[in-house]
Design an enzyme around this catalytic site. Structure first.
Site, PDB file in Angstrom:
ATOM      1  N   TRP A   1       0.685  -1.458  -0.051  1.00  0.00           N
ATOM      2  CA  TRP A   1       0.122  -0.210  -0.190  1.00  0.00           C
ATOM      3  C   TRP A   1       0.598   1.234  -0.141  1.00  0.00           C
ATOM      4  CZ3 TRP A   1      -4.367  -0.311  -1.800  1.00  0.00           C
ATOM      5  CH2 TRP A   1      -5.403  -1.092  -1.626  1.00  0.00           C
TER       6      TRP A   1
ATOM      7  N   LYS B   1     -12.373  -1.763   7.715  1.00  0.00           N
ATOM      8  CA  LYS B   1     -12.095  -2.685   8.429  1.00  0.00           C
ATOM      9  C   LYS B   1     -12.128  -2.754   9.350  1.00  0.00           C
ATOM     10  CE  LYS B   1      -8.838  -2.647   4.494  1.00  0.00           C
ATOM     11  NZ  LYS B   1      -8.222  -1.868   3.631  1.00  0.00           N
TER      12      LYS B   1
ATOM     13  N   ASP C   1      -1.170   5.951   6.080  1.00  0.00           N
ATOM     14  CA  ASP C   1      -2.373   5.550   5.936  1.00  0.00           C
ATOM     15  C   ASP C   1      -2.342   4.325   6.822  1.00  0.00           C
ATOM     16  OD1 ASP C   1      -4.274   3.646   5.003  1.00  0.00           O
ATOM     17  OD2 ASP C   1      -3.246   3.140   2.742  1.00  0.00           O
TER      18      ASP C   1
HETATM   19  C1  LIG Z   1      -7.684  -0.829   2.287  1.00  0.00           C
HETATM   20  C2  LIG Z   1      -7.148  -0.052   2.278  1.00  0.00           C
HETATM   21  C3  LIG Z   1      -6.007   0.283   1.692  1.00  0.00           C
HETATM   22  C4  LIG Z   1      -7.127   0.509   0.456  1.00  0.00           C
HETATM   23  O1  LIG Z   1      -8.866   0.722   0.835  1.00  0.00           O
HETATM   24  P1  LIG Z   1     -10.143   0.807  -0.363  1.00  0.00           P
HETATM   25  O2  LIG Z   1     -10.938   1.363   0.122  1.00  0.00           O
HETATM   26  O3  LIG Z   1      -9.851  -0.172  -0.948  1.00  0.00           O
HETATM   27  O4  LIG Z   1      -9.468   2.009  -1.590  1.00  0.00           O
HETATM   28  C5  LIG Z   1      -5.973   1.200   1.383  1.00  0.00           C
HETATM   29  N1  LIG Z   1      -4.516   1.762   1.893  1.00  0.00           N
HETATM   30  C6  LIG Z   1      -5.282   0.699   3.320  1.00  0.00           C
HETATM   31  C7  LIG Z   1      -3.084  -0.093   3.973  1.00  0.00           C
HETATM   32  C8  LIG Z   1      -5.780  -0.949   3.325  1.00  0.00           C
HETATM   33  O5  LIG Z   1      -5.538  -1.575   4.051  1.00  0.00           O
END
Ligand SMILES: *Cc1c(COP(=O)(O)O)cnc(C)c1O
Length: 369
Positions: A104, A201, A177
């Protein structure tokens, strides 16, 4: 066809607490005597405004967010932030620092490079990524507008528990993030310029991304002119009730219910649960005489995404996944570039689910020696 609920170890969207789903079910046709469903509520009406405010207050309470920071709810996926972050926070500068620790944190660089020069804080680690590049090899460009990193690499199973703040030049905002770990452990929000996370999540179903932004970083004069209005954060701030356009009302509502539910216990409870669940799994893997292996450096093993491989190879791994689905588990297939097995264990996963998974792993091991 399943007649009962199963153990959902998916990386997200994933399981939601059962009491939350039941409440949503009970409210579905007639929400609080409005005669309509939340799905039908006007986003400018009073009942929805209450939900909207409760979500932001719920986050403040649960994450202990100080007055210096704002909570914003944006209707998108976390990936949209990969572009929105440089658009909003370059602050007139042309360089930004990006730390690569896995899938990511690397994926977002492609978008960032459209808007600025990206300084990679460390070279891309060799694949598969199993650890975090040692600090000696980091180089932070002091001219950078910010430093971006990902605290939990959902695909690689790597967690950076504590950012080494000493590498950060004075006044350089730290942007993180936290999509897959926000809410699962206590953090000192005051250390961060911006935190963002998709809610699917730890906080509900897809739709909303929560942003926690230090107020002084919201500066209309430095937002890139090409920024769409719906992603212009200072502009959104000025809108009525900080709502620029129609939010994903249902996702806000489920997040409200999840926050209410989690605030009953508080974040410390969920942190302990997260430590306990992941320890059970890693201990079992480490004691399986090499049948199951974790390749991740124990110093950086993710508590939320436990990744492991079966030493007997791909055929047996396929069998493991097929059988796990027959036995009432879901979502255990590893990340596309990593393979193996990934057990994602977020806030809504009861410890019982992990005990059941270990039982299954034990049985599978004995039957497939
Ligand atoms: C799931 C995730 C994303 C992407 O999320 P989306 O909502 O599908 O764009 C980005 N960064 C991390 C660390 C993630 O776990």
């Amino acid at each position: 066809m399943k007649s009962e609920r199963i153990w959902n170890f998916s990386s997200g969207p994933t399981c939601i607490p059962l009491p939350v789903l039941k409440k949503a079910q009970a409210d579905l046709l007639n929400y609080k005597g409005t005669g309509m469903s939340v799905l039908e509520l006007s986003h400018r009406g009073k009942p929805f405004k209450e939900i909207w405010n409760n979500v932001r207050e719920g986050f403040k309470k649960y994450l202990n967010i100080p007055e210096t920071h704002k909570v914003m709810l944006i209707q998108d996926d976390a990936s949209m932030q990969f572009a929105a972050i440089p658009m909003n926070f370059l602050a007139g500068k042309s360089v930004a620092n990006y730390l690569i620790t896995g899938h990511w944190s690397e994926a977002c660089i492609e978008d960032a490079e459209v808007y600025c020069k990206v300084n990679k804080v460390c070279p891309s680690p060799p694949k598969p990524i199993c650890s975090i590049t040692p600090l000696e090899k980091w180089h932070v460009d002091p001219k950078g507008a910010y430093l971006h990193y990902c605290s939990n690499e959902t695909g690689d199973g790597i967690m950076l528990y504590d950012f080494p703040y000493e590498v950060l030049p004075e006044n350089m905002p730290l942007i993180c993030d936290m999509s897959s770990d926000l809410g699962s452990r206590q953090i000192d929000i005051s250390k961060f310029g911006v935190i963002y996370a998709g809610v699917q999540k730890n906080f509900g179903c897809p739709g909303v991304t929560v942003l926690i932004i230090r107020k002084d970083l919201l500066d209309k004069s430095t937002v890139l002119p090409i920024t769409p209005s719906a992603y212009n954060y200072p502009l959104i701030q000025e809108s009525d009730n900080e709502m620029y356009n129609t939010p994903v009302t249902w996702s806000c509502y489920i997040t409200e219910l999840c926050l209410d539910y989690m605030n009953e216990q508080g974040i410390k409870y969920y942190e302990n649960l997260s430590i306990e669940r992941s320890k059970l799994l890693y201990d079992f893997i480490d004691n399986s005489q090499g049948y199951y292996i974790s390749r991740v450096d124990p110093k950086f093993r993710s508590r939320n995404n436990v990744i492991f491989h079966l030493s007997k190879g791909e055929e047996i791994t396929k069998k493991f996944i097929e059988e796990s689905e027959l036995e009432g588990f879901s979502g255990l297939q590893g990340f596309k570039t990593i393979g193996g097995i990934r057990a994602s264990i977020y806030n809504a996963m009861p410890i019982e689910g992990v005990h059941k998974l270990i039982e299954f792993m034990k049985k599978f091991m004995n039957e497939n020696k």
